[in-house]
Design an enzyme around this catalytic site. Structure first.
Site, PDB file in Angstrom:
ATOM      1  N   LYS A 171       0.845  -1.193   0.000  1.00 20.03           N
ATOM      2  CA  LYS A 171       0.000   0.000   0.000  1.00 20.03           C
ATOM      3  C   LYS A 171       0.886   1.251   0.000  1.00 20.03           C
ATOM      4  O   LYS A 171       0.712   2.154  -0.793  1.00 20.03           O
ATOM      5  CB  LYS A 171      -0.922  -0.013   1.221  1.00 20.03           C
ATOM      6  CG  LYS A 171      -1.795   1.206   1.316  1.00 20.03           C
ATOM      7  CD  LYS A 171      -2.742   1.185   2.479  1.00 20.03           C
ATOM      8  CE  LYS A 171      -3.459   2.520   2.563  1.00 20.03           C
ATOM      9  NZ  LYS A 171      -4.317   2.653   3.732  1.00 20.03           N
ATOM     10  N   GLU A 177      10.913  -4.431   4.051  1.00 22.48           N
ATOM     11  CA  GLU A 177      10.971  -5.861   3.701  1.00 22.48           C
ATOM     12  C   GLU A 177      10.616  -6.042   2.220  1.00 22.48           C
ATOM     13  O   GLU A 177      11.276  -6.786   1.490  1.00 22.48           O
ATOM     14  CB  GLU A 177       9.961  -6.669   4.529  1.00 22.48           C
ATOM     15  CG  GLU A 177      10.282  -6.828   5.996  1.00 22.48           C
ATOM     16  CD  GLU A 177       9.633  -5.746   6.845  1.00 22.48           C
ATOM     17  OE1 GLU A 177       9.418  -4.609   6.336  1.00 22.48           O
ATOM     18  OE2 GLU A 177       9.345  -6.016   8.015  1.00 22.48           O
ATOM     19  N   GLY A 232      -4.554  -1.598   4.845  1.00 16.70           N
ATOM     20  CA  GLY A 232      -3.757  -2.718   4.342  1.00 16.70           C
ATOM     21  C   GLY A 232      -4.373  -4.068   4.695  1.00 16.70           C
ATOM     22  O   GLY A 232      -4.449  -4.973   3.859  1.00 16.70           O
ATOM     23  N   ARG A 233      -4.843  -4.214   5.924  1.00 14.18           N
ATOM     24  CA  ARG A 233      -5.390  -5.523   6.360  1.00 14.18           C
ATOM     25  C   ARG A 233      -6.775  -5.783   5.792  1.00 14.18           C
ATOM     26  O   ARG A 233      -7.344  -6.845   6.035  1.00 14.18           O
ATOM     27  CB  ARG A 233      -5.353  -5.625   7.882  1.00 14.18           C
ATOM     28  CG  ARG A 233      -6.066  -4.505   8.623  1.00 14.18           C
ATOM     29  CD  ARG A 233      -5.735  -4.535  10.108  1.00 14.18           C
ATOM     30  NE  ARG A 233      -6.225  -3.371  10.826  1.00 14.18           N
ATOM     31  CZ  ARG A 233      -5.591  -2.213  10.942  1.00 14.18           C
ATOM     32  NH1 ARG A 233      -4.420  -2.041  10.349  1.00 14.18           N
ATOM     33  NH2 ARG A 233      -6.108  -1.217  11.637  1.00 14.18           N
ATOM     34  N   GLU A 318      -4.330  -5.942  15.019  1.00 14.77           N
ATOM     35  CA  GLU A 318      -3.859  -4.656  14.499  1.00 14.77           C
ATOM     36  C   GLU A 318      -5.010  -3.640  14.517  1.00 14.77           C
ATOM     37  O   GLU A 318      -4.794  -2.451  14.713  1.00 14.77           O
ATOM     38  CB  GLU A 318      -3.288  -4.817  13.077  1.00 14.77           C
ATOM     39  CG  GLU A 318      -2.442  -3.630  12.640  1.00 14.77           C
ATOM     40  CD  GLU A 318      -1.597  -3.916  11.396  1.00 14.77           C
ATOM     41  OE1 GLU A 318      -0.432  -4.318  11.536  1.00 14.77           O
ATOM     42  OE2 GLU A 318      -2.106  -3.719  10.283  1.00 14.77           O
ATOM     43  N   HIS A 348      -4.312 -31.782  18.970  1.00 10.72           N
ATOM     44  CA  HIS A 348      -3.116 -32.502  19.402  1.00 10.72           C
ATOM     45  C   HIS A 348      -2.001 -31.540  19.772  1.00 10.72           C
ATOM     46  O   HIS A 348      -0.838 -31.908  19.836  1.00 10.72           O
ATOM     47  CB  HIS A 348      -2.676 -33.463  18.293  1.00 10.72           C
ATOM     48  CG  HIS A 348      -3.772 -34.414  17.917  1.00 10.72           C
ATOM     49  ND1 HIS A 348      -3.984 -35.595  18.586  1.00 10.72           N
ATOM     50  CD2 HIS A 348      -4.760 -34.321  16.997  1.00 10.72           C
ATOM     51  CE1 HIS A 348      -5.050 -36.211  18.062  1.00 10.72           C
ATOM     52  NE2 HIS A 348      -5.534 -35.448  17.096  1.00 10.72           N
ATOM     53  N   LYS A 460       9.787   0.085  13.956  1.00  9.31           N
ATOM     54  CA  LYS A 460      10.448   0.250  12.649  1.00  9.31           C
ATOM     55  C   LYS A 460      11.447   1.403  12.719  1.00  9.31           C
ATOM     56  O   LYS A 460      12.540   1.332  12.147  1.00  9.31           O
ATOM     57  CB  LYS A 460       9.413   0.565  11.564  1.00  9.31           C
ATOM     58  CG  LYS A 460       8.453  -0.566  11.246  1.00  9.31           C
ATOM     59  CD  LYS A 460       7.547  -0.144  10.084  1.00  9.31           C
ATOM     60  CE  LYS A 460       6.336  -1.032   9.967  1.00  9.31           C
ATOM     61  NZ  LYS A 460       5.330  -0.510   9.035  1.00  9.31           N
TER      62      LYS A 460
HETATM   63  O1  F6P Z   1       3.303  -3.691   9.783  1.00  8.67           O
HETATM   64  C1  F6P Z   1       2.303  -2.753   9.660  1.00  8.67           C
HETATM   65  C2  F6P Z   1       1.777  -2.585   8.298  1.00  8.67           C
HETATM   66  O2  F6P Z   1       1.676  -1.235   8.110  1.00  8.67           O
HETATM   67  C3  F6P Z   1       0.445  -3.290   8.072  1.00  8.67           C
HETATM   68  O3  F6P Z   1      -0.615  -2.553   8.520  1.00  8.67           O
HETATM   69  C4  F6P Z   1       0.450  -3.511   6.599  1.00  8.67           C
HETATM   70  O4  F6P Z   1      -0.468  -4.480   6.213  1.00  8.67           O
HETATM   71  C5  F6P Z   1       1.883  -3.919   6.373  1.00  8.67           C
HETATM   72  O5  F6P Z   1       2.615  -3.110   7.270  1.00  8.67           O
HETATM   73  C6  F6P Z   1       2.392  -3.750   4.982  1.00  8.67           C
HETATM   74  O6  F6P Z   1       2.289  -2.427   4.542  1.00  8.67           O
HETATM   75  P1  F6P Z   1       2.398  -2.033   3.014  1.00  8.67           P
HETATM   76  O7  F6P Z   1       1.268  -2.723   2.295  1.00  8.67           O
HETATM   77  O8  F6P Z   1       2.303  -0.549   2.975  1.00  8.67           O
HETATM   78  O9  F6P Z   1       3.717  -2.521   2.505  1.00  8.67           O
END
Ligand code: F6P
Length: 495
Positions: A171, A177, A232-233, A318, A348, A460
């Site tokens: 987003k 990452e 995002g979620r 979240e 289990h 972060k």
């Molecule tokens: O880790 C927090 C977060 O902002 C989430 O809310 C989101 O889904 C994820 O990082 C990834 O964010 P993006 O889609 O901006 O890379």
């Protein structure tokens, strides 16, 4: 065996053919009345109307939470600050469908994204993999989320560079990452003799930050936008769900949206007393008040839904893992800890604690009427799967007396049963939307803003100076941004 519960006749509710049975919640008729009265006093109905009307209910970020528009297959106008968002949404659908028809000869798709840009599509790809009647195009769908290169290495070992497509999903398009992993995958394509134009044609992006995707080198035609009014979620319904359409066809993606849309219509229009997301939210609230529960478990008796609890953890924790309400005041309750995994495997693992542990953990048992593969063994295996599911709920509810204290089950452990008629794209969509709307209801009842996530950011920020210190490799002292414990740990790693 004690006879319970008294409200068995009124305990089942159905929406979109999904049955919710709350009989083992141990909530009597008078308590339900109180709960619905509380919901009305908390102005839940007004909140639901505001959610769908595009009001800026995400107060801290001054925006709406309009993910419901992404699955609004009726295409009826959804107004945001005076402008209908549906033309932009339907244009992305058109482009996704066109892309599905264009991709031939692709062996591997590397979907790079994390959190909300990962869980939803990963869950859907797994959940629909063996559904009778869904045809898969058989591409290897690789989900690359972790910055840990073990995941990268595993994927790059299997993918064929010349017939790989790369989809960067973020987003913000600033998530470290994701951008680092994307650069690594592009370097791998280059190292495997893919030409510049081959790489450009293989590279796609899904984002709400189109300029950043462009800047990264993604061609305009390969950028699929979504918008800042989609959390995002809550984004699997946008082009973030591209893998679903690419692997199983656009029609399957539409069915997924359609199940969610049907659940939205139910949530928007059903009276509170028949409203599945609201009933589930109120039951949880009741267990917080009466039993002081701090955790709950979601156990899908469907191996294909093993990723569901992970998706749900982000959704619930979240969204509602907050100690301050919308007015900045401390909250009485917020999201319990959420965990779970597929049954019967879960039995289990941690079911010992659920039956006899000193903490009570309410459970959502999620079952599916029809077998979830067309293997010849499917009917017999499914019967055993369902018997296990029903037996666990009964044992938890009633408990068991015994002379030996070790064999006593305390009982009175609440659970829901959610029953899907079958596992397909439609009911998967309905299930996810049910939980999204439940999370929104809980946020409204707790007076929490379910649509921001400020608590994820600080860690972060702190990672940056630590990374620098690790990079230098020389011993450091504690300073303004690194405390003595962390400095010692850095020195340990650098030694
Ligand atoms: O880790 C927090 C977060 O902002 C989430 O809310 C989101 O889904 C994820 O990082 C990834 O964010 P993006 O889609 O901006 O890379």
């Amino acid at each position: 065996m004690s006879s319970r519960p008294e409200n068995i006749d009124t305990s089942t509710h159905t929406a979109v053919d999904v049955v919710l049975d709350t009989a083992y919640q141990n909530i009597n008729a008078a308590q339900w009345v109180e709960l619905f009265t509380f919901a009305r006093k908390s102005k839940l109905e007004g909140f639901i109307a505001d959610l769908f009307a595009g009001k800026h209910i995400n107060l801290s970020e001054d925006r709406p939470a309009l993910h419901s528009a992404l699955r609004n297959l009726s295409k009826s106008p959804v107004m945001l600050d005076g402008k209908d968002v549906m033309p932009a949404v339907t244009e992305v659908w058109r482009r996704i469908e066109a892309l599905c028809n264009k991709w031939v000869g692709v062996t591997d798709v590397i979907h790079i994204g994390i959190g909300g840009s990962d869980f939803g599509p990963r869950l859907a790809i797994e959940a629909l993999a063996h559904v009778p009647g869904i045809e898969s195009r058989g591409m290897r769908m690789h989900f690359l989320a972790n910055i840990d290169t073990a995941e990268l290495a595993r994927i790059l070992d299997r993918a064929q560079p010349n017939s790989t497509r790369v989809v960067i999903v973020s987003k913000s398009f600033t998530t470290l990452e994701t951008t680092m992993n994307a650069k690594a995958v592009l370097a791998w394509l280059k190292a495997n003799d893919c030409t510049k134009s081959q790489i450009t044609n293989s590279l796609f992006a899904v984002t709400a930050n189109v300029p950043a995707a462009r800047e990264f080198g993604v061609e305009e035609d390969n950028i699929y936008p979504f918008w800042d009014w989609v959390g995002g979620r809550y984004s699997v319904w946008s082009a973030v769900g591209l893998p679903i359409a690419l692997q199983y066809g656009f029609k399957t993606f539409e069915e997924f949206l359609s199940g969610a849309h049907a659940m939205d219509l139910h949530f928007k229009n059903a009276p509170l007393e028949q409203n599945l997301p609201v009933i589930m939210a109120l039951a949880l609230l009741h267990q917080q008040e009466t039993l002081g529960i701090k955790a709950y478990a979601a156990i899908p008796y469907a191996d294909a839904l093993d990723w569901f609890p992970k998706w749900l953890q982000q959704l619930d924790m979240e969204s509602n893992g907050k100690s301050i309400d919308r007015d900045g005041k401390p909250v009485k309750h917020s999201s319990p800890v959420v965990f779970g995994s597929a049954g019967s495997n879960a039995q289990h693992s941690y079911f010992q604690l659920l039956h006899q542990g000193s903490d009570i953990v309410p459970i959502d048992f999620i079952a599916v009427s029809k077998p979830m593969s067309d293997r010849p063994e499917a009917v017999a295996h499914h019967r055993i799967l369902l018997s296990n599911c029903l037996a666990q709920a009964q044992a938890l509810a009633h408990g068991k007396a015994a002379d030996n204290p070790n064999d006593v089950y305390p009982g009175n452990r609440p659970s829901n049963l959610l029953l899907l008629p079958e596992l397909n794209a439609f009911y998967l969509g309905a299930l996810l939307a049910l939980y999204e709307n439940r999370a929104a209801s809980l946020g409204a009842l707790w007076n929490i803003n379910s649509f921001d996530q400020p608590g994820v950011e600080y860690g972060k920020v702190l990672a940056k100076p630590i990374e620098k210190a690790l990079l230098t490799g020389s011993p450091i002292e504690a300073n303004d941004s690194i405390d003595a414990v962390t400095a010692a740990r850095i020195n340990l790693l650098n030694s």
